[in-house]
Design a protein around this motif. Structure first.
Motif, PDB file in Angstrom:
ATOM      1  N   UNK A 373       0.843  -1.203   0.000  1.00  0.00           N
ATOM      2  CA  UNK A 373       0.000   0.000   0.000  1.00  0.00           C
ATOM      3  C   UNK A 373       0.878   1.254   0.000  1.00  0.00           C
ATOM      4  N   UNK A 374       1.892   1.238   0.863  1.00  0.00           N
ATOM      5  CA  UNK A 374       2.719   2.433   1.065  1.00  0.00           C
ATOM      6  C   UNK A 374       3.576   2.767  -0.161  1.00  0.00           C
ATOM      7  N   UNK A 375       4.289   1.769  -0.694  1.00  0.00           N
ATOM      8  CA  UNK A 375       5.233   2.042  -1.787  1.00  0.00           C
ATOM      9  C   UNK A 375       4.541   2.526  -3.066  1.00  0.00           C
ATOM     10  N   UNK A 376       3.509   1.828  -3.569  1.00  0.00           N
ATOM     11  CA  UNK A 376       2.829   2.351  -4.764  1.00  0.00           C
ATOM     12  C   UNK A 376       2.106   3.664  -4.487  1.00  0.00           C
ATOM     13  N   UNK A 377       1.574   3.791  -3.265  1.00  0.00           N
ATOM     14  CA  UNK A 377       0.842   5.016  -2.935  1.00  0.00           C
ATOM     15  C   UNK A 377       1.727   6.245  -3.000  1.00  0.00           C
ATOM     16  N   UNK A 378       2.898   6.149  -2.387  1.00  0.00           N
ATOM     17  CA  UNK A 378       3.811   7.296  -2.396  1.00  0.00           C
ATOM     18  C   UNK A 378       4.414   7.528  -3.789  1.00  0.00           C
ATOM     19  N   UNK A 379       4.578   6.458  -4.559  1.00  0.00           N
ATOM     20  CA  UNK A 379       5.153   6.578  -5.903  1.00  0.00           C
ATOM     21  C   UNK A 379       4.179   7.200  -6.895  1.00  0.00           C
ATOM     22  N   UNK A 380       2.934   6.750  -6.877  1.00  0.00           N
ATOM     23  CA  UNK A 380       1.966   7.151  -7.906  1.00  0.00           C
ATOM     24  C   UNK A 380       1.108   8.347  -7.512  1.00  0.00           C
ATOM     25  N   UNK A 381       1.211   8.809  -6.261  1.00  0.00           N
ATOM     26  CA  UNK A 381       0.358   9.922  -5.825  1.00  0.00           C
ATOM     27  C   UNK A 381       0.587  11.168  -6.694  1.00  0.00           C
ATOM     28  N   UNK A 382       1.845  11.403  -7.035  1.00  0.00           N
ATOM     29  CA  UNK A 382       2.167  12.564  -7.876  1.00  0.00           C
ATOM     30  C   UNK A 382       1.499  12.440  -9.250  1.00  0.00           C
ATOM     31  N   UNK A 383       1.502  11.232  -9.815  1.00  0.00           N
ATOM     32  CA  UNK A 383       0.869  11.019 -11.119  1.00  0.00           C
ATOM     33  C   UNK A 383      -0.635  11.259 -11.057  1.00  0.00           C
ATOM     34  N   UNK A 384      -1.264  10.807  -9.966  1.00  0.00           N
ATOM     35  CA  UNK A 384      -2.703  11.021  -9.807  1.00  0.00           C
ATOM     36  C   UNK A 384      -3.011  12.513  -9.714  1.00  0.00           C
ATOM     37  N   UNK A 385      -2.185  13.245  -8.967  1.00  0.00           N
ATOM     38  CA  UNK A 385      -2.406  14.681  -8.816  1.00  0.00           C
ATOM     39  C   UNK A 385      -2.180  15.418 -10.142  1.00  0.00           C
ATOM     40  N   UNK A 386      -1.122  15.043 -10.861  1.00  0.00           N
ATOM     41  CA  UNK A 386      -0.809  15.713 -12.117  1.00  0.00           C
ATOM     42  C   UNK A 386      -1.884  15.493 -13.169  1.00  0.00           C
ATOM     43  N   UNK A 387      -2.480  14.309 -13.167  1.00  0.00           N
ATOM     44  CA  UNK A 387      -3.554  14.026 -14.133  1.00  0.00           C
ATOM     45  C   UNK A 387      -4.920  14.467 -13.624  1.00  0.00           C
ATOM     46  N   UNK A 388      -4.947  14.970 -12.391  1.00  0.00           N
ATOM     47  CA  UNK A 388      -6.207  15.466 -11.849  1.00  0.00           C
ATOM     48  C   UNK A 388      -7.163  14.371 -11.433  1.00  0.00           C
ATOM     49  N   UNK A 389      -6.658  13.172 -11.164  1.00  0.00           N
ATOM     50  CA  UNK A 389      -7.513  12.065 -10.725  1.00  0.00           C
ATOM     51  C   UNK A 389      -7.683  12.155  -9.221  1.00  0.00           C
ATOM     52  N   UNK A 390      -8.926  12.071  -8.763  1.00  0.00           N
ATOM     53  CA  UNK A 390      -9.221  12.231  -7.347  1.00  0.00           C
ATOM     54  C   UNK A 390      -8.522  11.183  -6.484  1.00  0.00           C
TER      55      UNK A 390
END
Length: 472
Positions: A373-390
């Motif tokens: 949960x932690x590793x993918x979450x911290x890695x992909x959070x920036x991508x979700x924010x940049x693409x505007x995905x909630x």
């Protein structure tokens, strides 16, 4: 001394492929117990890391880092061993079995098991607690009724994981919410329900159909077991008090360890007063597990079990699996694979798919649900924010691809726990845990089908991007 150089993506991928090949050949091809293949793989990886320039101290630090997230879970395993033994010796589990055998219909057994575990899972917020209490009882009842062991275990696991997903008390639910940056856990639950409920309905229908087509049990055998339980234990509604204590602690959000201790101590106190058991006998049973010595060997097998020693094999497997995962993280294998994936996303659907595959991959590499949960979450959070995905869609991916999938990994913490407590090989229950397969699959399918609707409102997106830029 040779200085460690960063591993390349290709090298990391090769390490992963070799590792999985070794584990698969030894565990499936040669039917070896998982501890030995994992330990051998770890040994080879350790010396390869030394060859690549990592110091022994760095590799040992990786081991400590890998094992640390599993320490509390290993203590919980011990507490569950105590709970099972206490509930068996006192008559709590036999009482539930008698009531269950008297009330349950074999044709609706699998459906009832699934729904019951769903409800209890939502209340207690822990798939471990659900499986180690209701799960053990239903496995015993299923044996008596002649229900297929794989289907019984699959219905238990499916229900427990559904409850774990939708409970606001669940540790993995709250962790997924926090890592993804979701403000309210109920926003996360509302979002994950969009995939969890359809997956649960499909699963319920499967168990209803499969159960209805099952052969009716020999009722004479059922009545024999009920009589044997009545002859060997104090069967009474009073014996449900430890269960009430356990549920009350869960509702009050008491942490897992004191909750399990409260349920165990309540049962032991009742055992002392009702059966006049000595502390010496109780201590031996808590350590080595409860063993019923009646003339009926079948009933002895069904109700005996538990104890601290019963969990030691599972704990040793968790230790070697987390040790292997810690070295993989220290050497940068996990970062290389996950980081490379995060660069290849240009749509919400692909983002959901790759973050889910990342969580699944870490489950198989490391075997630890919190790290998945932690590793993918911290890695992909920036991508979700940049693409505007909630953020709620990231938390859903982390819960399904991380927490859920861990139950399908033979050397994963949850998979090991299920196998140890229910007494079935992971290869037996994994194919029948339909909900656990369906929920992550629906998460990915919905990501491609409805991803265009996952965007934040402009103001939310600006805030998220601004926050990310501040930390760069």
């Amino acid at each position: 001394m040779k200085k460690a150089s960063r591993l390349t993506f290709l090298e990391s991928l090769l390490i992963m492929l070799v590792m999985f090949s070794m584990l698969g050949i030894m565990m499936i091809g040669f039917n070896m117990t998982p501890q030995i293949p994992i330990l051998l793989t770890f040994t080879i990886l350790l010396f390869y890391g030394r060859f690549r320039g990592f110091s022994w101290k760095e590799l040992q630090d990786g081991i400590v880092t890998g094992v640390k997230p599993g320490i509390i879970q290993m203590i919980i395993f011990i507490m569950i061993g105590v709970l099972v033994s206490a509930w068996s010796m006192s008559g709590v589990i036999p009482t539930i079995m008698v009531y269950g055998l008297e009330l349950l219909n074999a044709r609706f057994f699998l459906f009832t098991v699934f729904v019951s575990c769903c409800l209890v899972g939502v209340i207690v917020g822990s798939c471990f607690t659900t499986i180690s209490t209701l799960g053990i009882v239903f496995m015993g009842i299923g044996q008596v009724m002649g229900i297929n062991t794989a289907l019984t275990a699959g219905s238990i696991v499916s229900g427990a994981l559904f409850g774990n997903n939708l409970s606001p008390l669940s540790g993995t639910t709250n962790l997924s919410t926090g890592i993804a940056g979701v403000d309210n856990v109920f926003d996360h639950i509302k979002t994950i329900a969009h995939t969890a409920l359809p997956a649960a309905i499909i699963t319920a229908v499967i168990f209803l159909i499969v159960g209805h087509s099952s052969v009716s049990p020999d009722m004479s055998s059922v009545h024999h077991i009920i009589n044997a339980l009545n002859n060997n234990f104090f069967i009474s509604a009073w014996m449900l008090i430890p269960i009430i204590v356990l549920i009350a602690c869960a509702i009050l959000q008491v942490p897992a360890i004191p909750t399990l201790l409260a349920g165990s101590v309540t049962a032991i106190i009742m055992h002392v007063f009702i059966d006049h058991a000595t502390l010496t006998t109780i201590s031996k049973q808590i350590m080595n597990g409860f063993q019923l010595n009646s003339p009926d060997k079948k009933i002895n097998l069904i109700v005996s079990g538990g104890g601290i020693t019963s969990m030691l094999s599972s704990i040793s497997l968790i230790l070697v699996a987390l040790t292997l995962g810690g070295v993989l993280i220290k050497m940068g294998v996990v970062d290389n694979l996950v980081g490379k994936m995060s660069q290849r996303v240009d749509s919400p659907g692909k983002l959901i798919l790759l973050s889910a595959l990342s969580a699944i991959g870490i489950n198989f590499l490391v075997g630890e649900q919190y790290l998945s949960i932690i590793l993918p979450g911290t890695t992909f959070k920036k991508n979700f924010d940049e693409q505007g995905v909630r953020p709620v869609f990231l938390s859903r991916v982390l819960a399904t691809g991380g927490a859920d999938i861990n139950a399908l990994v033979p050397w994963g913490v949850t998979g090991i726990f299920i196998s140890g407590v229910l007494g079935v090989s992971p290869l037996i229950f994994i194919p029948c845990a339909f909900y656990v397969w369906l929920n992550p699959l629906l998460t990915i399918i919905f990501g491609f089908a409805f991803g265009k609707n996952y965007n934040q409102v402009p103001s939310e997106r600006k805030i998220s991007v601004k926050v990310n830029q501040q930390f760069e």
